[in-house]
Design an enzyme around this catalytic site. Structure first.
Site, PDB file in Angstrom:
ATOM      1  N   SER A  93     106.107 -57.039  13.780  1.00  0.00           N
ATOM      2  CA  SER A  93     107.241 -57.383  14.647  1.00  0.00           C
ATOM      3  C   SER A  93     106.988 -57.252  16.141  1.00  0.00           C
ATOM      4  O   SER A  93     107.850 -57.606  16.939  1.00  0.00           O
ATOM      5  CB  SER A  93     108.464 -56.544  14.259  1.00  0.00           C
ATOM      6  OG  SER A  93     108.965 -56.984  13.018  1.00  0.00           O
ATOM      7  N   SER A  95     110.573 -58.881  14.349  1.00  0.00           N
ATOM      8  CA  SER A  95     111.971 -58.668  14.675  1.00  0.00           C
ATOM      9  C   SER A  95     112.225 -58.328  16.146  1.00  0.00           C
ATOM     10  O   SER A  95     113.376 -58.258  16.582  1.00  0.00           O
ATOM     11  CB  SER A  95     112.534 -57.538  13.812  1.00  0.00           C
ATOM     12  OG  SER A  95     111.828 -56.324  14.034  1.00  0.00           O
ATOM     13  N   LYS A 143     113.910 -52.904  22.805  1.00  0.00           N
ATOM     14  CA  LYS A 143     114.554 -53.404  21.589  1.00  0.00           C
ATOM     15  C   LYS A 143     115.746 -52.513  21.265  1.00  0.00           C
ATOM     16  O   LYS A 143     115.668 -51.280  21.414  1.00  0.00           O
ATOM     17  CB  LYS A 143     113.521 -53.361  20.472  1.00  0.00           C
ATOM     18  CG  LYS A 143     113.883 -54.007  19.168  1.00  0.00           C
ATOM     19  CD  LYS A 143     112.652 -53.977  18.256  1.00  0.00           C
ATOM     20  CE  LYS A 143     112.890 -54.663  16.929  1.00  0.00           C
ATOM     21  NZ  LYS A 143     111.634 -54.741  16.130  1.00  0.00           N
TER      22      LYS A 143
END
Length: 458
Positions: free
Chosen positions: A174, A150, A74
């Site tokens: 997330s 996310s 990420k």
């Protein structure tokens, strides 16, 4: 191929790390045009690392349990030479990172090969996988649908078979939400188990980092590689490293497994109810245990999230408010206006709630709960109708994950391959018992109840 199979083939010289990396880079070049999972591809770095692994194996050296395994992270992880975007426009004015995040260093020390950074919701304040700056991540099973967030790029990259392992972050869900929507496995470890050093924070008292993968073995291998105390993260405690990979085959005999009741049996679409039923039946779990005040825990998690997040971003809100995603900006501004006594009450409740939930784990080893109330909604979908009430999608996707991360419990999200879209189920244990939830996840995988479906949207 799974990470486990890749590592075995590279270590035995049936495959070269260079060939594995080239194949992955080629696949990213084709499939990511559709998925939009990557924001940065570190091709030359990956090729150099792969060449070094092949040379070390040729010289008879042990290069680690993840030999030649490609992975991505990420884009809130620091990657040396890249700007740490954290999904935001504002961060692009920052200088490139001078050093990798601790978890990247540990993955590469175990032989893994970083191939890039992944799309995410702005500043991790997102459950959808949508991003107005980098474009939306697309679900590999239906590209008109959300990946969840996310860690949306992480879910899409693994579910779309671009990489076997990706790292994400989980503050309120997330990792578990993208795992559920994209039909893969995800591990949110105990708070403080894995280092967050050199990653961009969201809510320091709630932030976790962890892996997403296509098999439980891959999840365990990567988790084991990343364990260990880190002086650069005050929350990363000095607990002994406890490898879980050797324990997966122990089975689940003797484990006490129950279904989380109350809040966790409410606000569910039929697909979530079916997934819970399949998992519970496979595990012979019939007892339902009420988790006290879980709905209030979710509300308190919202208070702490929005106020801590707002505090982190106050200077950016004052000087560059127009550069935020308006949806993120408005929630952060609202958080800056929450009265201090309300925050104090939320923190006091958090301590009470943690103590009550830990009491439950004196009588049960694992709780089964939904990961999301539904399968992935359409990209851009604003509302859904749940229990006869129209509710905002963004605010309610994490309705069942927030009461768990609020007190830092370890969770594995396992995929149930329903048709036409998969959905995830949470396996929850007491702090520091990642071994138990991974064993249960492995048993479900062996039974075929938890399985990663082939991507249909590519």
């Amino acid at each position: 191929m799974t990470a486990t199979a890749i590592a075995q083939a590279v270590a035995s010289r049936k495959l070269s790390a260079v060939d594995v990396v080239e194949a992955v880079l080629a696949r990213i070049g084709v499939r990511d045009r559709v998925l939009n999972a990557f924001t940065d591809v570190t091709a030359e770095r990956a090729r150099a690392k792969a060449r070094a692994i092949d040379a070390a194996i040729e010289a008879g050296q042990n290069v680690g349990p993840l030999a030649g395994v490609p992975f991505a992270v990420k884009n809130l992880f620091d990657v040396q030479g890249l700007v740490t975007r954290a999904g935001a426009k504002i961060n692009r004015d920052d200088p490139p990172a001078l050093r990798d995040a601790t978890l990247i260093e540990r993955m590469e020390a175990a032989g893994a090969v970083l191939v890039g950074a992944l799309n995410m919701g702005e500043y991790a304040y997102d459950f959808t996988g949508e991003n107005i700056h980098d474009g939306n991540s697309c679900n590999p099973h239906d590209t008109s649908r959300m990946t969840g967030g996310s860690s949306g790029g992480s879910g899409g990259a693994v579910g779309g078979r671009l990489v076997p392992i990706a790292l994400g972050s989980d503050t309120n869900g997330s990792i578990r939400v993208p795992a559920s929507f994209c039909g893969i496995f995800g591990l949110k470890p105990t708070y403080g188990r894995l280092s967050r050093a050199r990653s961009f924070p969201f809510v320091a008292s709630l932030d976790h980092l962890g892996p997403l993968a296509r098999s439980v073995e891959d999840l365990a291998l990567s988790y084991d590689a990343m364990q260990g105390a880190d002086a650069d993260d005050a929350a990363c405690t000095a607990r002994a490293i406890e490898p879980v990979t050797p324990l997966l085959a122990q089975g689940i005999d003797g484990l006490r497994i129950a279904i989380a009741g109350g809040h966790f049996q409410q606000h569910l679409f039929p697909e979530a109810i079916e997934a819970i039923g399949r998992v519970a039946k496979a595990l012979n779990a019939t007892e339902v245990i009420e988790v006290p005040e879980a709905a209030r825990a979710r509300a308190a998690a919202y208070v702490i999230t929005t106020t801590e997040g707002a505090s982190l971003h106050l200077d950016r809100l004052r000087t560059r408010a127009h550069d935020f995603d308006p949806a993120v900006r408005d929630r952060l501004i609202a958080g800056a206006m929450v009265p201090a006594p309300l925050v104090d009450r939320a923190q006091k409740f958090r301590r009470w709630y943690r103590a009550r939930v830990l009491e439950l784990f004196k009588h049960v080893d694992v709780l089964i709960a939904p990961a999301t109330p539904c399968v992935a909604p359409k990209i851009g979908q604003v509302n859904f109708v749940l229990d006869g009430v129209e509710l905002p999608v963004r605010a309610n996707i994490g309705i069942h994950t927030q009461p768990v991360s609020f007190i830092g419990l370890p969770v594995v999200a396992v995929p149930v391959p329903l048709q036409p879209m998969p959905i995830g189920v949470q396996l929850i244990a007491a702090p520091w018992r990642e071994d138990i939830v991974l064993r249960v996840a492995h048993a479900l995988q062996e039974m075929g109840v938890a399985a990663v479906p082939e991507p249909k949207g590519l």
